[in-house]
Design a protein around this motif. Structure first.
Motif, PDB file in Angstrom:
ATOM      1  N   VAL A  73      56.114  56.580  37.489  1.00 46.87           N
ATOM      2  CA  VAL A  73      55.261  55.604  36.798  1.00 46.87           C
ATOM      3  C   VAL A  73      54.728  54.539  37.765  1.00 46.87           C
ATOM      4  N   PRO A  74      55.584  53.817  38.523  1.00 48.68           N
ATOM      5  CA  PRO A  74      55.021  52.821  39.451  1.00 48.68           C
ATOM      6  C   PRO A  74      54.177  53.439  40.559  1.00 48.68           C
ATOM      7  N   LEU A  75      54.535  54.662  40.966  1.00 51.58           N
ATOM      8  CA  LEU A  75      53.748  55.343  41.990  1.00 51.58           C
ATOM      9  C   LEU A  75      52.319  55.573  41.525  1.00 51.58           C
ATOM     10  N   LEU A  76      52.164  56.049  40.291  1.00 53.34           N
ATOM     11  CA  LEU A  76      50.833  56.287  39.749  1.00 53.34           C
ATOM     12  C   LEU A  76      50.086  54.985  39.486  1.00 53.34           C
ATOM     13  N   GLU A  77      50.817  53.960  39.058  1.00 56.62           N
ATOM     14  CA  GLU A  77      50.185  52.654  38.830  1.00 56.62           C
ATOM     15  C   GLU A  77      49.635  52.092  40.135  1.00 56.62           C
ATOM     16  N   GLN A  78      50.401  52.252  41.217  1.00 55.78           N
ATOM     17  CA  GLN A  78      49.925  51.789  42.520  1.00 55.78           C
ATOM     18  C   GLN A  78      48.696  52.582  42.968  1.00 55.78           C
ATOM     19  N   ALA A  79      48.714  53.880  42.718  1.00 56.08           N
ATOM     20  CA  ALA A  79      47.560  54.709  43.083  1.00 56.08           C
ATOM     21  C   ALA A  79      46.317  54.289  42.304  1.00 56.08           C
ATOM     22  N   GLU A  80      46.490  54.040  40.999  1.00 54.11           N
ATOM     23  CA  GLU A  80      45.362  53.611  40.173  1.00 54.11           C
ATOM     24  C   GLU A  80      44.835  52.253  40.639  1.00 54.11           C
ATOM     25  N   ALA A  81      45.760  51.338  41.003  1.00 56.49           N
ATOM     26  CA  ALA A  81      45.337  50.027  41.481  1.00 56.49           C
ATOM     27  C   ALA A  81      44.580  50.146  42.799  1.00 56.49           C
ATOM     28  N   ALA A  82      45.050  51.040  43.679  1.00 57.88           N
ATOM     29  CA  ALA A  82      44.371  51.246  44.958  1.00 57.88           C
ATOM     30  C   ALA A  82      42.965  51.803  44.743  1.00 57.88           C
TER      31      ALA A  82
END
Length: 297
Positions: A73-82
């Motif tokens: 979940v945080p990995l994908l959130e970071q990717a989306e934010a990037a």
């Protein structure tokens, strides 16, 4: 094993857990229920572990699946934010605009233009480097350069912003003492202040209609940038060529006089040069701003 994992399947797995069923996840993801199931099966095969146990009516995370989901979940959130940050840089001038230009153009034109541009884009920072060297834009991490005159061959991208005219000039005091040239050939007996950065600083071509006259000057002084030459001409040290953007105020105020106005020298270009084939919004915005600003001169 982790090197073989298709990272796109992580998003399907997280969406499946969030939706709570294969049917709901398929609707949210815009794919078939069978495709969702295949993504999960392949992810589990790539990881070598079961993430979800399911029956015909319900599904549940395994212990390993719950831990993996918490990491994903945080990995994908970071990717989306990037991705969102990159998109913002593509559409909105943000970050730092680092650019370089020559000393004379940077001081006379670019610095005041950047001040106005920054007021239009308050989220943007500006780093202006002025010198008379040709900087390596990639090695020195410049977003762009504004180059004056005639471009050298290069792999960089270039956009024409405008142009400038060149005039032969002298101070009124110099002309009182030495006389005013009436023809291009008359310049050969005057004291010439040469621009040492030019390939042929003492050889100039004058045009009038279809007539071309080439004159070789008699050098008395030289300098390596136009701002210095302007100072020498203003002080009455001799005659030289200056670009219009550097001498307009002096002409209006009577501090400098244009010689041989009926003849023309080769006009130069003003170009934005940049290494990025898809320049960010800050570069595109400044190119548009400068093109409009120079068109109004």
């Amino acid at each position: 094993m982790g090197r073989d994992v298709n990272l796109n399947r992580l998003a399907v797995f997280v969406a499946l857990v969030r939706a709570g069923s294969f049917t709901a996840a398929a609707v949210q993801l815009g794919m078939t229920k069978a495709m969702v199931s295949q993504h999960l099966l392949r992810l589990e095969r790539e990881l070598g572990i079961t993430l979800i146990v399911r029956s015909t009516r319900r599904m549940a995370l395994t212990e390993a699946g719950a831990a993996f989901h918490a990491d994903c979940v945080p990995l994908l959130e970071q990717a989306e934010a990037a991705i969102e940050r990159v998109g913002t840089q593509r559409s909105t001038p943000t970050g730092t605009l680092r650019l370089t230009t020559s000393t004379d153009y940077g001081t006379a034109v670019l610095a005041p233009a950047l001040a106005e541009f920054r007021r239009l884009h308050p989220l943007l920072h500006v780093d202006l480097v002025i010198n008379d060297q040709i900087n390596d834009l990639i090695a020195e991490r410049f977003d762009m350069a504004v180059r004056i005159g005639w471009l050298r061959d290069s792999s960089l991208r270039a956009t024409r912003l405008g142009g400038f005219r060149q005039f032969v000039m002298a101070s009124p005091a110099y002309l009182v003492e030495h006389g005013t040239p009436r023809r291009p050939e008359d310049l050969s007996v005057h004291g010439w202040i040469a621009m040492s950065a030019l390939a042929t600083p003492l050889r100039w071509t004058f045009t009038r209609g279809r007539t071309r006259r080439i004159v070789r000057m008699r050098q008395v002084m030289q300098a390596n940038n136009a701002a210095a030459i302007r100072g020498l001409v203003l002080a009455g040290a001799g005659v030289s060529v200056l670009p219009d953007y550097l001498a307009e105020d002096d002409i209006r105020a009577g501090r400098l006089q244009v010689l041989l106005p009926q003849y023309h020298l080769l006009e130069g270009g003003i170009h934005a040069v940049y290494p990025d084939p898809q320049p960010p919004a800050k570069v595109r915005a400044f190119i548009d701003f400068m093109r409009d600003r120079l068109a109004k001169r």
